[in-house]
Scaffold this motif. Structure first.
Motif, PDB file in Angstrom:
ATOM      1  N   ASP A 189       0.830  -1.202   0.000  1.00 36.90           N
ATOM      2  CA  ASP A 189       0.000   0.000   0.000  1.00 36.90           C
ATOM      3  C   ASP A 189       0.871   1.262   0.000  1.00 36.90           C
ATOM      4  O   ASP A 189       1.391   1.661   1.048  1.00 36.90           O
ATOM      5  N   PRO A 190       1.029   1.898  -1.154  1.00 41.64           N
ATOM      6  CA  PRO A 190       1.866   3.100  -1.228  1.00 41.64           C
ATOM      7  C   PRO A 190       1.390   4.239  -0.334  1.00 41.64           C
ATOM      8  O   PRO A 190       2.146   5.164  -0.052  1.00 41.64           O
ATOM      9  N   ARG A 191       0.121   4.187   0.122  1.00 37.11           N
ATOM     10  CA  ARG A 191      -0.404   5.254   0.979  1.00 37.11           C
ATOM     11  C   ARG A 191      -0.032   5.063   2.445  1.00 37.11           C
ATOM     12  O   ARG A 191      -0.182   5.978   3.245  1.00 37.11           O
ATOM     13  N   ALA A 192       0.447   3.875   2.809  1.00 35.66           N
ATOM     14  CA  ALA A 192       0.761   3.584   4.212  1.00 35.66           C
ATOM     15  C   ALA A 192       2.043   4.299   4.630  1.00 35.66           C
ATOM     16  O   ALA A 192       2.993   4.394   3.852  1.00 35.66           O
ATOM     17  N   PRO A 193       2.092   4.806   5.867  1.00 38.92           N
ATOM     18  CA  PRO A 193       3.270   5.559   6.321  1.00 38.92           C
ATOM     19  C   PRO A 193       4.582   4.787   6.218  1.00 38.92           C
ATOM     20  O   PRO A 193       5.639   5.376   5.978  1.00 38.92           O
ATOM     21  N   LEU A 194       4.533   3.452   6.396  1.00 40.88           N
ATOM     22  CA  LEU A 194       5.763   2.660   6.402  1.00 40.88           C
ATOM     23  C   LEU A 194       6.058   2.009   5.054  1.00 40.88           C
ATOM     24  O   LEU A 194       6.997   1.217   4.937  1.00 40.88           O
ATOM     25  N   TYR A 195       5.271   2.336   4.037  1.00 43.49           N
ATOM     26  CA  TYR A 195       5.448   1.719   2.721  1.00 43.49           C
ATOM     27  C   TYR A 195       6.873   1.934   2.193  1.00 43.49           C
ATOM     28  O   TYR A 195       7.436   3.019   2.296  1.00 43.49           O
ATOM     29  N   GLY A 196       7.421   0.873   1.617  1.00 46.52           N
ATOM     30  CA  GLY A 196       8.711   0.974   0.931  1.00 46.52           C
ATOM     31  C   GLY A 196       9.927   0.858   1.825  1.00 46.52           C
ATOM     32  O   GLY A 196      11.065   0.862   1.330  1.00 46.52           O
ATOM     33  N   ARG A 197       9.731   0.739   3.132  1.00 43.01           N
ATOM     34  CA  ARG A 197      10.877   0.636   4.032  1.00 43.01           C
ATOM     35  C   ARG A 197      11.211  -0.830   4.273  1.00 43.01           C
ATOM     36  O   ARG A 197      10.354  -1.625   4.619  1.00 43.01           O
ATOM     37  N   TYR A 198      12.467  -1.146   4.105  1.00 39.44           N
ATOM     38  CA  TYR A 198      12.921  -2.530   4.275  1.00 39.44           C
ATOM     39  C   TYR A 198      12.761  -2.968   5.720  1.00 39.44           C
ATOM     40  O   TYR A 198      13.049  -2.211   6.648  1.00 39.44           O
ATOM     41  N   PHE A 199      12.303  -4.196   5.914  1.00 41.79           N
ATOM     42  CA  PHE A 199      12.336  -4.787   7.248  1.00 41.79           C
ATOM     43  C   PHE A 199      12.786  -6.240   7.124  1.00 41.79           C
ATOM     44  O   PHE A 199      12.519  -6.909   6.120  1.00 41.79           O
ATOM     45  N   HIS A 200      13.486  -6.701   8.129  1.00 45.13           N
ATOM     46  CA  HIS A 200      13.928  -8.093   8.150  1.00 45.13           C
ATOM     47  C   HIS A 200      12.888  -8.911   8.905  1.00 45.13           C
ATOM     48  O   HIS A 200      12.533  -8.580  10.044  1.00 45.13           O
ATOM     49  N   GLU A 201      12.383  -9.959   8.278  1.00 47.22           N
ATOM     50  CA  GLU A 201      11.299 -10.752   8.867  1.00 47.22           C
ATOM     51  C   GLU A 201      11.802 -12.109   9.338  1.00 47.22           C
ATOM     52  O   GLU A 201      12.456 -12.839   8.602  1.00 47.22           O
ATOM     53  N   VAL A 202      11.492 -12.430  10.589  1.00 40.29           N
ATOM     54  CA  VAL A 202      11.783 -13.742  11.172  1.00 40.29           C
ATOM     55  C   VAL A 202      10.442 -14.437  11.387  1.00 40.29           C
ATOM     56  O   VAL A 202       9.575 -13.909  12.100  1.00 40.29           O
ATOM     57  N   THR A 203      10.252 -15.594  10.763  1.00 38.85           N
ATOM     58  CA  THR A 203       8.957 -16.277  10.812  1.00 38.85           C
ATOM     59  C   THR A 203       9.057 -17.562  11.632  1.00 38.85           C
ATOM     60  O   THR A 203       9.950 -18.384  11.402  1.00 38.85           O
ATOM     61  N   LEU A 204       8.136 -17.731  12.585  1.00 34.79           N
ATOM     62  CA  LEU A 204       8.053 -18.962  13.368  1.00 34.79           C
ATOM     63  C   LEU A 204       6.985 -19.869  12.774  1.00 34.79           C
ATOM     64  O   LEU A 204       5.900 -19.418  12.420  1.00 34.79           O
ATOM     65  N   SER A 205       7.315 -21.156  12.684  1.00 35.70           N
ATOM     66  CA  SER A 205       6.381 -22.158  12.164  1.00 35.70           C
ATOM     67  C   SER A 205       5.936 -23.087  13.277  1.00 35.70           C
ATOM     68  O   SER A 205       6.560 -23.164  14.341  1.00 35.70           O
ATOM     69  N   ARG A 206       4.860 -23.816  13.017  1.00 32.01           N
ATOM     70  CA  ARG A 206       4.429 -24.857  13.942  1.00 32.01           C
ATOM     71  C   ARG A 206       5.507 -25.917  14.079  1.00 32.01           C
ATOM     72  O   ARG A 206       6.280 -26.157  13.159  1.00 32.01           O
ATOM     73  N   PHE A 207       5.570 -26.561  15.235  1.00 31.10           N
ATOM     74  CA  PHE A 207       6.444 -27.709  15.397  1.00 31.10           C
ATOM     75  C   PHE A 207       5.956 -28.853  14.508  1.00 31.10           C
ATOM     76  O   PHE A 207       4.746 -29.023  14.299  1.00 31.10           O
ATOM     77  N   THR A 208       6.888 -29.652  14.003  1.00 31.45           N
ATOM     78  CA  THR A 208       6.518 -30.899  13.358  1.00 31.45           C
ATOM     79  C   THR A 208       6.052 -31.880  14.437  1.00 31.45           C
ATOM     80  O   THR A 208       6.241 -31.641  15.639  1.00 31.45           O
ATOM     81  N   ARG A 209       5.472 -32.976  14.017  1.00 38.58           N
ATOM     82  CA  ARG A 209       5.041 -33.992  14.990  1.00 38.58           C
ATOM     83  C   ARG A 209       6.226 -34.481  15.810  1.00 38.58           C
ATOM     84  O   ARG A 209       6.116 -34.678  17.026  1.00 38.58           O
ATOM     85  N   GLU A 210       7.365 -34.691  15.152  1.00 37.08           N
ATOM     86  CA  GLU A 210       8.548 -35.179  15.870  1.00 37.08           C
ATOM     87  C   GLU A 210       9.055 -34.130  16.864  1.00 37.08           C
ATOM     88  O   GLU A 210       9.452 -34.459  17.985  1.00 37.08           O
ATOM     89  N   GLN A 211       9.042 -32.859  16.462  1.00 34.94           N
ATOM     90  CA  GLN A 211       9.451 -31.794  17.385  1.00 34.94           C
ATOM     91  C   GLN A 211       8.495 -31.710  18.574  1.00 34.94           C
ATOM     92  O   GLN A 211       8.935 -31.531  19.722  1.00 34.94           O
ATOM     93  N   SER A 212       7.194 -31.825  18.311  1.00 37.44           N
ATOM     94  CA  SER A 212       6.204 -31.767  19.400  1.00 37.44           C
ATOM     95  C   SER A 212       6.452 -32.892  20.401  1.00 37.44           C
ATOM     96  O   SER A 212       6.444 -32.683  21.628  1.00 37.44           O
TER      97      SER A 212
END
Length: 362
Positions: A189-212
């Protein structure tokens, strides 16, 4: 301890998130102005945030925006005020260094120990306040920031954009409603105040069955218990991959002893909480309530493609549904992290994010 229900603060209490923790810490070491931690509810985003900051030995102000009234500037400023005062209590040396310079900030009242913020005519100059913290290398962390919506949310996003452009502050945001957080960050959204600014994203996933399974076994080892293997398997099957539910199960076993009844008790509590959250989502969209419910039922029962969902809705309603309408409904569910898009080659399928909620709709 793995089964502590509070957010973790030490590396040894955080199970098998080494890759994500390293990614987060490297982002802060690299002085990225904005780091974002995403993942569906109850995967441990706040724990990752706190462990990473403590591992690096960085001072930080953490503001929790869960449940904030997005239309109330007062509510937002009170959250910030409370977090600042907690930070000053925990960092008394910094308070002594800062308190005189804080007196010069518009709209800020310095108390004997702590501050009061103003949100009316003479609003506290948050930019000046945060710039003072910058001098001491303080990290600003905002938990569940997607709850900041409307004019107040846009105002706050503008403040973050200014700090991004004109300061060396490191800012961290977390969000469990991933699509809404991306909207807040102005990804498309070019109208958003933070548009176009780089951010580094760290994503957490669900555990696998073995991890659980491994998480539960090691968690019980920490407290000197060894529940039957069959009980572990039942818990993994029912609470599949959501660390918050697995922690709750471990805690209940500590309190009541190992039994299948405990699994069902935890599942019922998880079901109630998950439905409460979904009901809150529905309460803001009353005109489309029945359609959202039917979409969740369709996906939970295997009708998880665009075509399958559309056919299910049209059969239920006895009329055609425009593609644009279905797209809007699905986007709302994905943005709020009740559904996830899963790509299988060129095909896109949907799945219910929380296995407990999936079981409810089955």
């Amino acid at each position: 301890m793995y089964f502590d229900t509070r957010p973790k603060r030490k590396r040894e209490d955080l199970y098998d998130r080494e890759k994500e923790l390293s990614d987060f810490e490297n982002s802060l070491r690299s002085n990225n102005p904005l780091t974002v931690i995403t993942g569906i509810r109850r995967l441990g985003k706040t724990s990752l945030l706190l462990v990473g900051l403590n591992e690096l030995g960085l001072p930080y102000v953490l503001v929790d925006f869960r449940g904030v009234n997005p239309n109330s500037r007062m509510d937002v400023y009170k959250r910030i005020e409370s977090s600042l005062n907690l930070f000053f209590r925990e960092n008394r040396d910094l308070w002594e260094e800062l308190k005189e310079s804080l007196r010069t900030i518009t709209g800020l009242r310095v108390l004997s120990f702590g501050v009061n913020l103003s949100w009316r005519e003479e609003k506290t100059d948050l930019i000046a306040l945060f710039r003072e913290l910058e001098k001491h290398d303080v990290v600003l962390a905002f938990d569940e920031v997607q709850y900041l919506r409307g004019p107040v949310g846009s105002e706050f996003a503008g403040l973050i954009a200014h700090l991004y452009d004109y300061s060396d502050l490191r800012i961290v945001m977390t969000g469990s409603e991933v699509g809404l957080l991306h909207d807040y960050l102005g990804v498309d959204d070019p109208r958003a105040p933070l548009y176009g600014r780089y951010f580094h994203e760290v994503t957490l996933s669900r555990f696998t069955r073995e991890q659980s399974r491994d998480f539960l076994i090691k968690g019980f080892e920490q407290v000197g218990l060894a529940p039957p293997e069959a009980l572990i398997e039942t818990a993994v099957e029912r609470l599949d991959g959501i660390v918050g539910w697995l922690v709750l199960f471990g805690r209940r076993v500590l309190e009541k002893g190992p039994s299948n009844e405990v699994v069902e008790e935890v599942f019922e509590e998880a079901r109630r909480l998950a439905l409460e959250e979904f009901e809150n989502f529905l309460s803001k969209r009353p005109s489309a309530r029945k359609r959202y419910l039917e979409i969740m039922r369709a996906v939970a029962n295997g009708k998880n493609t665009w075509e399958g969902i559309k056919e299910h809705l049209e059969r239920k309603e006895g009329k055609s549904i425009a593609d644009s309408v279905l797209a809007r409904l699905l986007k709302a569910l994905v943005d709020s992290s009740f559904l996830q898009k899963v790509r299988d080659g060129r095909n896109v399928r949907y799945r219910v994010s929380d296995p407990v909620l999936e079981a409810v709709f089955k």
